[in-house]
Design a protein around this motif. Structure first.
Motif, PDB file in Angstrom:
ATOM      1  N   LEU A 162      49.712  -0.069  82.388  1.00 18.24           N
ATOM      2  CA  LEU A 162      50.359  -1.268  81.866  1.00 18.24           C
ATOM      3  C   LEU A 162      51.577  -0.969  81.000  1.00 18.24           C
ATOM      4  N   GLY A 163      51.535   0.098  80.246  1.00 18.99           N
ATOM      5  CA  GLY A 163      52.569   0.357  79.247  1.00 18.99           C
ATOM      6  C   GLY A 163      53.832   1.020  79.766  1.00 18.99           C
ATOM      7  N   ASP A 164      54.922   0.850  78.986  1.00 17.67           N
ATOM      8  CA  ASP A 164      56.200   1.510  79.252  1.00 17.67           C
ATOM      9  C   ASP A 164      56.487   2.492  78.122  1.00 17.67           C
ATOM     10  N   LYS A 165      56.766   3.739  78.484  1.00 18.59           N
ATOM     11  CA  LYS A 165      57.064   4.753  77.488  1.00 18.59           C
ATOM     12  C   LYS A 165      58.433   4.497  76.858  1.00 18.59           C
ATOM     13  N   VAL A 166      58.516   4.599  75.527  1.00 19.77           N
ATOM     14  CA  VAL A 166      59.776   4.418  74.808  1.00 19.77           C
ATOM     15  C   VAL A 166      59.882   5.486  73.720  1.00 19.77           C
ATOM     16  N   SER A 167      61.088   5.669  73.196  1.00 16.61           N
ATOM     17  CA  SER A 167      61.301   6.620  72.106  1.00 16.61           C
ATOM     18  C   SER A 167      62.453   6.136  71.243  1.00 16.61           C
ATOM     19  N   GLY A 168      62.518   6.659  70.029  1.00 17.84           N
ATOM     20  CA  GLY A 168      63.572   6.273  69.092  1.00 17.84           C
ATOM     21  C   GLY A 168      63.435   7.057  67.814  1.00 17.84           C
ATOM     22  N   LYS A 169      64.029   6.564  66.749  1.00 20.20           N
ATOM     23  CA  LYS A 169      63.925   7.231  65.452  1.00 20.20           C
ATOM     24  C   LYS A 169      62.477   7.313  64.983  1.00 20.20           C
ATOM     25  N   PHE A 170      61.666   6.355  65.439  1.00 18.39           N
ATOM     26  CA  PHE A 170      60.261   6.340  65.031  1.00 18.39           C
ATOM     27  C   PHE A 170      59.454   7.440  65.707  1.00 18.39           C
ATOM     28  N   GLY A 171      59.984   8.016  66.770  1.00 18.10           N
ATOM     29  CA  GLY A 171      59.267   9.020  67.548  1.00 18.10           C
ATOM     30  C   GLY A 171      59.063   8.536  68.974  1.00 18.10           C
ATOM     31  N   LYS A 172      57.851   8.663  69.483  1.00 18.36           N
ATOM     32  CA  LYS A 172      57.544   8.221  70.842  1.00 18.36           C
ATOM     33  C   LYS A 172      56.369   7.243  70.820  1.00 18.36           C
ATOM     34  N   GLY A 173      56.313   6.416  71.855  1.00 16.22           N
ATOM     35  CA  GLY A 173      55.222   5.460  71.935  1.00 16.22           C
ATOM     36  C   GLY A 173      55.207   4.737  73.255  1.00 16.22           C
ATOM     37  N   THR A 174      54.366   3.718  73.342  1.00 19.31           N
ATOM     38  CA  THR A 174      54.201   2.935  74.564  1.00 19.31           C
ATOM     39  C   THR A 174      54.241   1.454  74.219  1.00 19.31           C
ATOM     40  N   VAL A 175      54.986   0.684  75.007  1.00 15.98           N
ATOM     41  CA  VAL A 175      55.066  -0.760  74.815  1.00 15.98           C
ATOM     42  C   VAL A 175      54.179  -1.449  75.848  1.00 15.98           C
ATOM     43  N   PHE A 176      53.299  -2.320  75.375  1.00 16.98           N
ATOM     44  CA  PHE A 176      52.432  -3.117  76.225  1.00 16.98           C
ATOM     45  C   PHE A 176      52.922  -4.556  76.171  1.00 16.98           C
ATOM     46  N   SER A 177      53.106  -5.166  77.337  1.00 14.42           N
ATOM     47  CA  SER A 177      53.784  -6.456  77.383  1.00 14.42           C
ATOM     48  C   SER A 177      52.985  -7.567  78.044  1.00 14.42           C
TER      49      SER A 177
END
Length: 398
Positions: free
Chosen positions: A351-366
């Motif tokens: 379900l999730g989409d991998k993302v990254s940024g200043k916060f580090g890495k993570g997954t967005v569930f929509s």
């Protein structure tokens, strides 16, 4: 400015709804918790079945808001139809597993209202509702060949699931305070939530008239002024005579079918028969008494307790429609996935989409309304905002 074009600022639904959603979703883990947050927005429920454009006296948005606030209907009964489309994927066996666990409730009963009424967050449902003052309410969820009823009569709260022939009983003494079993789809309660705050993030106008369940009503249109939110607009039909909300429709910014379309198909403001609120457990029914201090159920998925603790300690970033709730689950390495997470972990991964940024890495569930970002260091950001808005909030929150 013409009465039907007034543009009074009304408060964003978001802050109050996210707080309510965190309480309701505290027993689950993501993405079930995401649905819980969405259910908070869904918590703005009232009605359906609209037709006609009655000729009513002109009214400004401010006057209509005041009419809602002054409404004091104590007695009513009717039928409500609720359709919810969050755009969730087919969960297959996992959905059945989660539903089976949730159906047991926090006190081990399928008649426990805290779990039974979560069914309203998806699909189409028909409810019968009745109220006679603050001490007597009844809500019945009609199912195929079965019925679930939640009855509040004085200090007693009864939940009855005819399918399992189980009864749930609670009293004010069990929780140490007066126990209210008001329906989660009470029109006035949730309309007040939508209009509780007044700021410059929201446009509120009167959008003509409509007839709902045979009653003349004004349409109140609520639209975000901010970009970055997934909410397109909220329309509330307000009974011209009583000021009670009769219809609620929430449409997403992405277009398509409403995320929520809920409303009365039939309504009466007469006094319901006293027998409406009487209840005696049927012969042979299993009766479960509410336990004092009931907490997160034992059947919650692994990690659920840590997740719940995090939600209770959450904070809100931003304001209005783009506000984002954030909390720390304490689960380093993110949520369970793959073989470690079992079916639940596999679902998360798909379900999730991998993302990254200043916060580090993570997954967005929509979903079509609520998105949640879970970072690899265990933090969660959730709100009725776009994926980009979540990442931005996480970057700035870091």
């Amino acid at each position: 400015m013409a009465p039907y074009e007034s543009d009074d600022a009304a408060g964003a639904v978001q802050d109050e709804d996210l707080r309510s959603g965190r309480r309701k979703a505290a027993r689950y883990v993501v993405p079930v918790a995401v649905v819980g947050v969405a259910a908070a927005t869904i918590g703005l429920v009232p009605a359906l079945a609209a037709s006609g454009d009655p000729d009513l006296p002109k009214i400004t948005a401010q006057q209509l808001i005041e009419k809602i606030a002054k409404s004091d209907v104590q007695q009513m009964s009717g039928t409500v139809k609720i359709s919810t489309d969050l755009g969730l994927p087919n969960l297959g066996g996992l959905e059945s597993s989660l539903a089976s666990g949730a159906a047991q409730g926090r006190d081990g009963s399928s008649a426990d209202p805290t779990s039974k009424l979560t069914e309203l967050v998806s699909g189409t449902h028909t409810l019968r509702v009745a109220a006679d003052g603050p001490d007597r309410q009844k809500l019945s969820l009609l199912e195929s060949g079965a019925e679930y009823s939640l009855i509040h009569n004085g200090k007693n709260v009864w939940g009855y699931d005819s399918k399992s022939n189980e009864v749930y009983h609670g009293t004010g003494a069990a929780s140490g305070k007066e126990h209210r079993a008001e329906p989660p789809a009470t029109p006035k309660d949730f309309a007040e939530k939508a209009l509780k705050s007044v700021d410059d993030t929201t446009s509120v106008t009167v959008d003509g008239t409509v007839q709902v369940a045979g009653r003349d009503a004004y349409k109140l249109l609520i639209k975000p002024k901010q970009s970055g939110t997934t909410v397109g607009a909220i329309s509330i039909a307000v009974d011209a005579k009583t000021g009670q909300p009769l219809k609620f429709t929430l449409t997403p910014k992405s277009g398509g079918a409403a995320v929520l379309d809920a409303g009365f198909t039939q309504v009466s403001f007469g006094k319901p028969a006293a027998s409406t609120f009487d209840f005696t457990p049927p012969k042979g029914a299993k009766v479960t008494e509410e336990k004092q201090g009931s907490k997160v159920p034992e059947h919650a998925p692994k990690g659920g307790e840590d997740f719940a603790k995090g939600m209770q300690g959450s904070t809100v970033l931003g304001k209005g429609w783009t506000s984002v709730a954030t909390f720390d689950t304490g689960a380093k390495g993110g949520m369970p996935s793959g073989s470690q997470g079992g079916a639940f972990g596999g679902f998360l991964g798909s379900l999730g989409d991998k993302v990254s940024g200043k916060f580090g890495k993570g997954t967005v569930f929509s979903t079509r309304l609520v998105n949640a970002l879970i970072t690899d260091d265990g933090k969660v950001y959730a709100g009725a905002v776009t994926k980009d808005a979540l990442v931005k909030a996480a970057n700035e929150g870091k």
